[in-house]
Design an enzyme around this catalytic site. Structure first.
Site, mmCIF file in Angstrom:
data_model
loop_
_atom_site.group_PDB
_atom_site.id
_atom_site.type_symbol
_atom_site.label_atom_id
_atom_site.label_comp_id
_atom_site.label_asym_id
_atom_site.label_seq_id
_atom_site.Cartn_x
_atom_site.Cartn_y
_atom_site.Cartn_z
ATOM 1 N N LEU A 152 0.835 -1.209 0.000
ATOM 2 C CA LEU A 152 0.000 0.000 0.000
ATOM 3 C C LEU A 152 0.868 1.256 0.000
ATOM 4 O O LEU A 152 0.720 2.135 0.847
ATOM 5 C CB LEU A 152 -0.966 -0.011 1.192
ATOM 6 C CG LEU A 152 -2.211 0.853 0.980
ATOM 7 C CD1 LEU A 152 -3.158 0.194 -0.018
ATOM 8 C CD2 LEU A 152 -2.939 1.123 2.287
ATOM 9 N N GLY A 153 1.757 1.341 -0.983
ATOM 10 C CA GLY A 153 2.528 2.573 -1.198
ATOM 11 C C GLY A 153 1.665 3.563 -1.967
ATOM 12 O O GLY A 153 0.436 3.468 -1.974
ATOM 13 N N ARG A 154 2.342 4.474 -2.657
ATOM 14 C CA ARG A 154 1.589 5.504 -3.403
ATOM 15 C C ARG A 154 0.643 4.858 -4.412
ATOM 16 O O ARG A 154 -0.512 5.276 -4.543
ATOM 17 C CB ARG A 154 2.543 6.395 -4.182
ATOM 18 C CG ARG A 154 3.582 7.118 -3.361
ATOM 19 C CD ARG A 154 4.533 7.772 -4.351
ATOM 20 N NE ARG A 154 5.666 8.414 -3.736
ATOM 21 C CZ ARG A 154 6.807 7.775 -3.443
ATOM 22 N NH1 ARG A 154 6.952 6.478 -3.680
ATOM 23 N NH2 ARG A 154 7.814 8.435 -2.903
ATOM 24 N N ILE A 155 1.150 3.857 -5.150
ATOM 25 C CA ILE A 155 0.333 3.247 -6.213
ATOM 26 C C ILE A 155 -0.796 2.417 -5.603
ATOM 27 O O ILE A 155 -1.950 2.513 -6.049
ATOM 28 C CB ILE A 155 1.226 2.423 -7.169
ATOM 29 C CG1 ILE A 155 2.186 3.371 -7.911
ATOM 30 C CG2 ILE A 155 0.386 1.622 -8.156
ATOM 31 C CD1 ILE A 155 3.293 2.689 -8.704
ATOM 32 N N ARG B 78 4.053 -5.126 4.703
ATOM 33 C CA ARG B 78 4.915 -5.573 5.802
ATOM 34 C C ARG B 78 4.374 -5.118 7.161
ATOM 35 O O ARG B 78 4.411 -5.819 8.138
ATOM 36 C CB ARG B 78 6.341 -5.038 5.616
ATOM 37 C CG ARG B 78 7.309 -6.140 5.300
ATOM 38 C CD ARG B 78 8.602 -5.590 4.803
ATOM 39 N NE ARG B 78 8.376 -4.639 3.703
ATOM 40 C CZ ARG B 78 9.342 -4.006 3.051
ATOM 41 N NH1 ARG B 78 10.587 -4.183 3.408
ATOM 42 N NH2 ARG B 78 9.066 -3.190 2.061
ATOM 43 N N ILE C 100 0.758 -5.312 -11.584
ATOM 44 C CA ILE C 100 1.330 -4.142 -12.271
ATOM 45 C C ILE C 100 2.647 -3.746 -11.590
ATOM 46 O O ILE C 100 3.150 -2.642 -11.823
ATOM 47 C CB ILE C 100 0.365 -2.925 -12.285
ATOM 48 C CG1 ILE C 100 -0.267 -2.668 -10.929
ATOM 49 C CG2 ILE C 100 -0.725 -3.108 -13.327
ATOM 50 C CD1 ILE C 100 0.540 -1.978 -9.935
ATOM 51 N N ARG D 70 6.046 -6.001 -10.186
ATOM 52 C CA ARG D 70 7.199 -6.664 -10.774
ATOM 53 C C ARG D 70 6.875 -8.140 -10.900
ATOM 54 O O ARG D 70 6.272 -8.729 -9.992
ATOM 55 C CB ARG D 70 8.435 -6.487 -9.881
ATOM 56 C CG ARG D 70 9.051 -5.094 -9.946
ATOM 57 C CD ARG D 70 9.674 -4.807 -11.305
ATOM 58 N NE ARG D 70 10.326 -3.510 -11.362
ATOM 59 C CZ ARG D 70 9.771 -2.412 -11.894
ATOM 60 N NH1 ARG D 70 8.556 -2.454 -12.399
ATOM 61 N NH2 ARG D 70 10.446 -1.279 -11.916
ATOM 62 N N ASP E 44 0.933 -7.192 -16.327
ATOM 63 C CA ASP E 44 1.703 -6.197 -17.093
ATOM 64 C C ASP E 44 3.196 -6.487 -16.995
ATOM 65 O O ASP E 44 3.991 -5.895 -17.707
ATOM 66 C CB ASP E 44 1.402 -4.796 -16.544
ATOM 67 C CG ASP E 44 2.029 -3.688 -17.397
ATOM 68 O OD1 ASP E 44 1.963 -3.790 -18.643
ATOM 69 O OD2 ASP E 44 2.587 -2.738 -16.820
ATOM 70 N N GLU F 20 10.897 -10.729 -18.206
ATOM 71 C CA GLU F 20 10.446 -9.964 -19.368
ATOM 72 C C GLU F 20 11.634 -9.412 -20.157
ATOM 73 O O GLU F 20 12.671 -9.109 -19.562
ATOM 74 C CB GLU F 20 9.503 -8.833 -18.922
ATOM 75 C CG GLU F 20 10.102 -7.855 -17.973
ATOM 76 C CD GLU F 20 9.050 -6.878 -17.449
ATOM 77 O OE1 GLU F 20 8.036 -7.334 -16.872
ATOM 78 O OE2 GLU F 20 9.259 -5.662 -17.629
ATOM 79 N N HIS G 88 4.380 -4.544 -20.244
ATOM 80 C CA HIS G 88 4.906 -3.593 -19.240
ATOM 81 C C HIS G 88 4.643 -2.140 -19.676
ATOM 82 O O HIS G 88 5.589 -1.382 -19.956
ATOM 83 C CB HIS G 88 6.406 -3.834 -18.999
ATOM 84 C CG HIS G 88 6.901 -3.209 -17.729
ATOM 85 N ND1 HIS G 88 7.937 -3.724 -16.996
ATOM 86 C CD2 HIS G 88 6.496 -2.103 -17.056
ATOM 87 C CE1 HIS G 88 8.166 -2.953 -15.946
ATOM 88 N NE2 HIS G 88 7.300 -1.948 -15.958
HETATM 89 C C1 8YV Z 1 8.961 1.789 -16.821
HETATM 90 C C2 8YV Z 1 8.649 1.006 -14.405
HETATM 91 O O1 8YV Z 1 8.548 0.812 -17.728
HETATM 92 O O2 8YV Z 1 8.770 3.030 -13.234
HETATM 93 C C3 8YV Z 1 9.048 1.850 -13.250
HETATM 94 O O3 8YV Z 1 9.668 1.305 -12.314
HETATM 95 O O4 8YV Z 1 8.743 -0.175 -14.358
HETATM 96 C C4 8YV Z 1 8.089 1.640 -15.629
HETATM 97 O O5 8YV Z 1 7.533 2.859 -15.349
HETATM 98 C C5 8YV Z 1 10.412 1.732 -16.661
HETATM 99 O O6 8YV Z 1 10.897 2.700 -15.806
HETATM 100 C C6 8YV Z 1 11.118 1.895 -17.990
HETATM 101 O O7 8YV Z 1 12.439 1.702 -17.781
#
Ligand code: 8YV
Length: 316
Positions: free
Chosen positions: A156-159, A179, A234, A236, A260, A265, A283
């Site tokens: 639950l960070g900013r995103i 955590r 969305i 990693r 995503d 990848e 991504h």
């Molecule tokens: C980008 C990302 O694809 O911000 C990130 O950590 O994974 C994406 O916004 C990436 O930064 C491109 O290198």
């Protein structure tokens, strides 16, 4: 005045690359190999700034080749490919681009959630293939309801918080796992991820990557999410045990997944290509014209601040 000398590990946007070339002397880092070694041997000692990205990253071995490095500016919010401790040990500040991408990443989380729940890409394939008009008719399968459903957020960070805000518009019940409980947040905290998965209709992964979250979403969590549940990632690819996810999707032990990001990848497990219970994207969560421009601007602003003797706008 002589321009500061930068090493650029990856091309960003044409406008940003142009601005870098205008204000700095830029050396492009070649791919690993003899050309890279030659460039670092020749220019490594001149370089005071490194431009990189969440994709290209940097490691301690590269820093060792840049003895006069003073600042790093990364395009992206992710820190999992950046050896920030190695930079800190050398007192080198690391700029990155949080905040400016939060909304677009949260938007895409919902785009993926709706896509898998309501079978949007599958419906598009059905229409294009002429199956809507086929005789005898082949009924398009029902999707699953999003409004009023249960949303579990992992991280639950900013995103994660921006995803939770969007969920209120869908009248969803929201709980989260992290955590530790987030300060000043009224949402219910789930100390056990498997319990959150058991409860949730939709489990959205929005935590940071790296060793501490590797395979946090494992076979047990996927089993708890089960056939009633959908996984959205969305964050990693490394946060999810991808092999376990592929098996769960193949055996239909999971409602579905919308991804995503992937563990290796741009390699995506080919077994996923044949499945209708998964949505796959390359991504693109931050990839809008507006957000990528803002990220590029922040890369420039972090560098400009440093060379003007100011603190970076956003440092890791
Ligand atoms: C980008 C990302 O694809 O911000 C990130 O950590 O994974 C994406 O916004 C990436 O930064 C491109 O290198």
């Amino acid at each position: 005045m002589t321009k500061p000398v930068l090493l650029q590990a990856i091309g960003l946007l044409p406008d940003v690359d142009r601005a870098l070339a205008e204000h700095y002397t830029v050396h492009r880092l070649p791919p690993a190999g003899p050309e890279r070694d030659a460039l670092l041997a020749r220019h490594g000692h001149e370089i005071t700034g490194l431009v990189t990205s969440a994709r290209a990253g940097f490691d301690a071995a590269l820093l060792d080749r840049l003895p006069r490095l003073q600042v790093i500016s990364s395009f992206g919010v992710g820190l999992d490919t950046l050896d920030v401790p190695a930079a800190k040990a050398r007192a080198i500040p690391v700029g990155y681009t949080p905040d400016v991408l939060t909304d677009c990443v949260a938007d895409l989380a919902f785009g993926l959630l709706l896509s898998i729940a309501r079978r949007i890409p599958e419906g598009d394939r059905y229409v294009r293939a002429g199956r809507w008009t086929q005789q005898p008719p082949v009924a398009f399968p029902f999707g699953r309801r999003v409004s009023g459903a249960r949303l579990g957020i992992v991280g639950l960070g900013r995103i994660g918080q921006a995803i939770a805000r969007r969920a209120t518009g869908f009248d969803m019940a929201v709980r989260y796992h992290a955590r530790r409980p987030a300060e000043g947040v009224a949402l219910e905290f789930a100390p056990q991820l498997t319990e959150l998965a058991r409860w949730a209709d939709y489990l959205v992964v929005s935590t940071s990557g790296g060793p501490s979250t590797r395979h946090l979403v494992d076979a047990q969590v996927l089993e708890a999410l089960g056939t009633k549940g959908f996984l959205v990632n969305i964050a990693r690819g490394t946060v999810v045990d991808e092999a376990a996810l592929v098996r769960a999707l193949q055996d239909k032990r999971l409602g579905g997944a919308a991804l995503d990001v992937f563990e290796r990848e741009p390699e995506v497990p080919p077994a996923l290509f044949a499945l209708d219970n998964v949505v796959l994207l390359p991504h693109i969560a931050s990839a809008t014209v507006e957000t990528r421009a803002a990220m590029g601007q922040r890369v420039l602003d972090n560098l400009a601040a440093f060379y003007a003797g100011q603190p970076l706008v956003t440092a890791a």
